[in-house]
Scaffold this motif. Structure first.
Motif, short mmCIF file in Angstrom:
data_model
loop_
_atom_site.label_atom_id
_atom_site.label_comp_id
_atom_site.label_asym_id
_atom_site.label_seq_id
_atom_site.Cartn_x
_atom_site.Cartn_y
_atom_site.Cartn_z
N PHE A 1 0.83 -1.20 0.00
CA PHE A 1 0.00 0.00 0.00
C PHE A 1 0.86 1.26 0.00
CE2 PHE A 1 -2.72 -3.17 1.98
CZ PHE A 1 -3.97 -2.92 1.43
N VAL A 2 0.34 2.29 -0.66
CA VAL A 2 0.93 3.62 -0.55
C VAL A 2 -0.17 4.58 -0.11
CG1 VAL A 2 1.93 5.58 -1.82
CG2 VAL A 2 2.73 3.24 -2.27
N VAL A 3 0.10 5.31 0.97
CA VAL A 3 -0.83 6.37 1.39
C VAL A 3 -0.31 7.67 0.79
CG1 VAL A 3 -1.83 7.60 3.32
CG2 VAL A 3 -1.33 5.16 3.53
N ALA A 4 -1.09 8.23 -0.13
CA ALA A 4 -0.56 9.30 -0.97
C ALA A 4 -1.03 10.68 -0.53
CB ALA A 4 -0.90 9.02 -2.42
N CYS A 5 -0.68 11.03 0.68
CA CYS A 5 -0.91 12.39 1.20
C CYS A 5 0.28 12.72 2.06
CB CYS A 5 -2.19 12.45 2.01
SG CYS A 5 -2.31 13.93 3.06
N PHE A 6 0.81 13.93 1.96
CA PHE A 6 2.09 14.25 2.61
C PHE A 6 1.99 14.31 4.14
CE2 PHE A 6 6.05 16.55 3.48
CZ PHE A 6 6.92 15.83 2.69
N SER A 7 0.78 14.21 4.68
CA SER A 7 0.68 14.07 6.14
C SER A 7 0.74 12.61 6.57
CB SER A 7 -0.61 14.72 6.64
OG SER A 7 -0.60 16.10 6.38
N PRO B 1 3.82 -4.55 3.19
CA PRO B 1 4.46 -3.23 3.29
C PRO B 1 3.47 -2.10 3.05
CG PRO B 1 5.76 -4.72 1.91
CD PRO B 1 4.44 -5.41 2.18
N VAL B 2 3.58 -1.07 3.86
CA VAL B 2 2.76 0.13 3.71
C VAL B 2 3.72 1.32 3.71
CG1 VAL B 2 0.87 1.51 4.64
CG2 VAL B 2 0.93 -0.96 5.07
N PHE B 3 3.57 2.18 2.73
CA PHE B 3 4.45 3.34 2.60
C PHE B 3 3.65 4.63 2.67
CE2 PHE B 3 6.50 -0.26 0.69
CZ PHE B 3 7.74 -0.21 1.29
N GLY B 4 4.20 5.60 3.36
CA GLY B 4 3.62 6.93 3.37
C GLY B 4 4.47 7.80 2.47
N ILE B 5 3.83 8.69 1.74
CA ILE B 5 4.63 9.43 0.75
C ILE B 5 5.57 10.43 1.43
CG2 ILE B 5 2.97 9.10 -1.12
CD1 ILE B 5 2.26 12.09 -0.85
N LEU C 1 8.70 17.66 -2.69
CA LEU C 1 7.40 18.29 -2.87
C LEU C 1 6.50 17.86 -1.72
CD1 LEU C 1 7.01 17.71 -6.72
CD2 LEU C 1 8.01 19.67 -5.51
N GLY C 2 5.99 18.82 -0.98
CA GLY C 2 5.27 18.51 0.25
C GLY C 2 3.79 18.29 0.05
N CYS C 3 3.44 17.62 -1.03
CA CYS C 3 2.04 17.40 -1.34
C CYS C 3 1.98 16.34 -2.44
CB CYS C 3 1.40 18.70 -1.85
SG CYS C 3 -0.38 18.60 -2.05
N THR D 1 5.09 10.84 -4.07
CA THR D 1 4.30 9.70 -4.53
C THR D 1 5.17 8.77 -5.37
OG1 THR D 1 2.38 11.17 -4.57
CG2 THR D 1 2.14 9.01 -5.63
N GLN D 2 5.97 9.35 -6.23
CA GLN D 2 6.92 8.52 -6.98
C GLN D 2 7.86 7.76 -6.03
OE1 GLN D 2 8.84 11.44 -9.57
NE2 GLN D 2 7.55 10.81 -11.29
N ALA D 3 8.35 8.46 -5.03
CA ALA D 3 9.30 7.83 -4.11
C ALA D 3 8.65 6.66 -3.38
CB ALA D 3 9.82 8.87 -3.11
N ALA D 4 7.43 6.84 -2.92
CA ALA D 4 6.77 5.78 -2.16
C ALA D 4 6.37 4.63 -3.07
CB ALA D 4 5.54 6.34 -1.44
#
Lengths: 228, 228, 228, 228, 228, 228
Positions: D74-80, D94-98, D180-182, D204-207
């Motif tokens: 999973f990727v959670v795609a919000c910078f918070s 695995p779960v990734f936060g952006i 990029l913080g968003c 988002t790309q990174a995560a």
């Protein structure tokens, strides 16, 4: 009522709210206002995970919005401080989280604080919070008693387990002040202090005391949320 | 008297003690005890150096020893917290330093605190203290108004200078809560809050509030000094 | 005398001053000046508490003021570094504290330093000092031998206890360099180094060496105290 | 589908999800699975406050539970990074936060990272997160462009404002890599890199890249939530 | 010769070695040994990059191995401290790096140190080193004069540029002690101290002083390299 | 070849390079480029000291320069990350060190990482590196298996020793994710994960995954070395 402090138990277990109510009683005499402890009906029986902690924020915020006009200061009474920063966006009135207040109070009573957690799984969650607060330099350690929040109602076994956990924090980790890592455990404070010879901070008491002072001294925060 | 809190102004300027006395007044209603502000006769007119801060400890300790039997909690009311740890060896009763209490209170009101110092030369001394407390992660900055402690009695110019200094902390350093870096400046708190839109912590108020709570909640520290 | 370094033992036990005098002897050959160790007559027999540490500052400053015209650099020879920052306000000449110098010297000899304290109660005091210096990232740990300062004169039992304490720091805490957390213990350095295979820093030696270098190289600090 | 990576946009603005979809396209060729970007219908149009960030966790967790059987990471795609730790309790996958992934990726591309935030009010929220992650030693600074999340759809003015903000981070704060913080701003990456000469990380790309690697390498976390 | 201290200039510019030789002269009177400055013939004209810093380690180690039998202590005289830890594996005799020694010496002379770098590109390299040493809490800032190492031989323009850089560190970054971030700049120390009113540490002097003390006091490190 | 990632084993043991080659195999399917593992012929059989780590930088840089025109990203495959910053000066193409990448990857999989080192003597070297990276807040601990790099080829005893070491990190140090502190140990990953129930990061895999992503996403660093 003027100067009402709202202590919100974000779990739905009324016995926990009642324990909080007993805990804050020593702060009431003479406070020219009210310290009112309420139960968040929408909360789970106990907050034992990050998910539960996050999920109570929505009803917690709704409760805070409803009660804000009648409230001078808020206390979020769960050691994960759910919704602490969300509430600080909703209102410029003082909002206290019991973890934040409990830890800060401990810093005035000892050199290194130990935390008596309920569950092993809370420890990484608290570790993130402590780093987020920037207070890790003073952390001696955190140890879990290994009970669920609801099981805490059974006083018999709990007390000796909490003392044992506190002793490990004192003797193995070098803590000279302890913080109870859960709301509603204040009833055990005296026994722990007596058995261990260390000051023990009940975080709900600590936060309610911060709230009383904030009301008396008229602190008012700048809103940090988005302009509306 | 039962539950007497002794707020000790370690400088000998009575006007400063009187300002403290006014500052803590909001904490008195209903507190079932006394908050008494006293002047350390042996202190210098103002504590403006490390040496003065260190040298008041001896008479401060003697005063504390004399007054301990009648005192439930102590507040050391100088932003260098002179003798804070010495007093904590003398008595197991709670002892609060206004710098420590002021900074910890600020942590509940904002993300990054700024300190309004009196003199430029205090800043390195405070920096050591903040690192010693382990709180530097949340420090936005410290700036000096550039008056001596005694000059603070002249209210006219002081207020605008303090607002200007607070503005620099807010706008240049990113502070969202301010701490007054000196005792006896509480009279300027309201004007600063109003001009800057930030919460402003008077450290004497903060420490006295901690002391009231500590008395009500019965905190008792373990003695950290040498066994005697 | 030109280039006199004054090593001040702030406790009144002459045997401790004599031990310092022996300790700094290897620094004397060829130094074109004098390293003179003096006893602060007004000090307590040993500095074992924060209060004692704070209370010697007043006579220490008076001594320093008297001796300043004849002194090229000062060493405060107590591991609590009492009055270090006060003396740095009094004079722009170099002033060294043995704790500060001992710890900094240890950083050049190992990755993580362990401190051999005298008393258990010194450890929180030292912890604050180490954080204040910003050096906690390299601290392996601190352990106490459990003797009072004056008891250190009895060499028999002390040596084996110090080696045992150093061994715990090496094996349990991962220290690869040790610092003696008290003045006047240099006589045990060789035995500890030999028994443990680690470098051991006597802090009085370390600070005196810093003072010699400072005199030779002509360092001169900016005064950080209040303008006078 | 086997090896499906679910990138969840927790706001309800489909244009943001579409921008993410474009952003992760370079990771698709050859990945033996699917990178699927979905919109959380229950989310707000944009997450601009702590409250919104907390309140999306409940529907986010429900979505994750529904999709877990078909999802490899999973990727959670919000910078918070809302719900990042809650999801890590729900699943051992695995779960990734952006934000987390974006910052960690930046650490491999430069010495000090700067964050281009959307709103001024996000900065304290991000500061807590960065401290919680323990990464503040490498933070150069964070600056806001001053647009709301939804306004980002208007490309014209946004690009020059983002370049200007990045330039301030580079020249005033010393950043040598930007994050990029968003979510959903990847379309501006190339223009910023070209204008500023610094690497720019779209989180988002990174995560999503982290997720692809985690699936390929078979990472599996231990569950940190409560035993069930 | 007994008690020979070998100061190794790892660049091949003899004028730099000669400047070091002048710099350490004040440490020689009375030292019962020799302080000898040598040039690493295999080094580049100046070490201005990480690559150059890494690449001199091989010849530096060979030189140290050859000279070890005749050497009591080593100084690596380049502000990147190339090979410092490699040499500490080769010999148990004390080894000092001028950056490490310069920074530690600065900590005894001021509250926050500023570094006068030669090149802008050195700053991230030094930042990693300072974090590696665990000393970042006391760093005020680092600024570059913008000359190459070899250009430093032209004294005319260098001095005013160094003073200007030091002034920025003092006035913009709050440094109260400066460290010269390059070997062979000691000739400018006096002019900078005089112009700026701050103590200025020449790192080669600082390290050589550490070496003299280490020889006099007989420090001997445990070898940290692999058992052989 | 377009999009070639060069994974350089800086020791000369081909069996280690072959183990890396097996380790990165899962990243190959579908990557529109090549992941090529090469042996640095000039390297020692194993890098077990700081000196060896420093001394391989020269041939490593020459190899990188030769291969740069044909290479899209580099991986330095030794857990001391030799030459990482030197290579980042030589080329603006992405360069990854396996220690850096391994640690950063671990941060996404657990709260506190433990490192399984080969030799006891590597631990201080890694500690400096971790502080240099600014990641020490998340370090649980590091423990050594006690084998030399070349001995790792003997699989029989190694596996049980690695599991035992990982268990100590989990149970004594509180690690919830492990990083293999050496290249070429990926073959043991599955057995460790299975025995310990924790995610285990092979650092070569982690860095190669970072390199693949960097190539796909087109990251390009600013050169930090001296202008040429």
């Amino acid at each position: 009522m003027k100067n009402r402090i709202l202590v919100i138990n974000p779990n739905s277990t009324v016995a926990v709210t009642e324990a909080m109510d007993r805990a804050v009683a020593p702060l009431r005499p003479g406070f020219e206002g009210e310290i009112r402890c309420v139960t968040l009906a929408e909360g789970p029986p106990g907050i034992e995970s990050q998910r539960q902690s996050d999920e109570v924020v929505a009803p917690l915020c709704r409760l805070a919005e409803r009660e804000a006009p009648e409230t001078a200061a808020f206390v979020v009474a769960c050691f994960s401080d759910p919704g602490l920063y969300a509430l600080r966006e909703i209102t410029g009135k003082p909002v206290f989280g019991i973890a934040e207040s409990g830890l800060l109070t401990a810093l005035t009573l000892g050199e290194r604080f130990g935390i008596v957690a309920i569950l092993e799984t809370s420890i990484p969650r608290h570790a993130r919070m402590i780093r987020g607060l920037g207070l890790e330099a003073r952390l001696a350690g955190e140890r879990a008693v290994g009970f669920g929040v609801t099981a805490l109602a059974n006083a018999a076994a709990v007390e000796s387990r909490m003392i044992e956990t506190g002793r490990a924090l004192r003797d193995d980790c070098g803590a000279d002040v302890l913080v109870l890592g859960c709301a509603g455990m204040a009833d055990y404070r005296a026994a722990m202090e007596s058995a261990l010879g260390l000051p023990v901070v009940d975080p709900t008491q600590a936060a309610a005391a911060h709230a009383v002072a904030a009301v008396q001294l008229g602190y008012r925060r700048a809103l940090t949320g988005p302009a509306q």
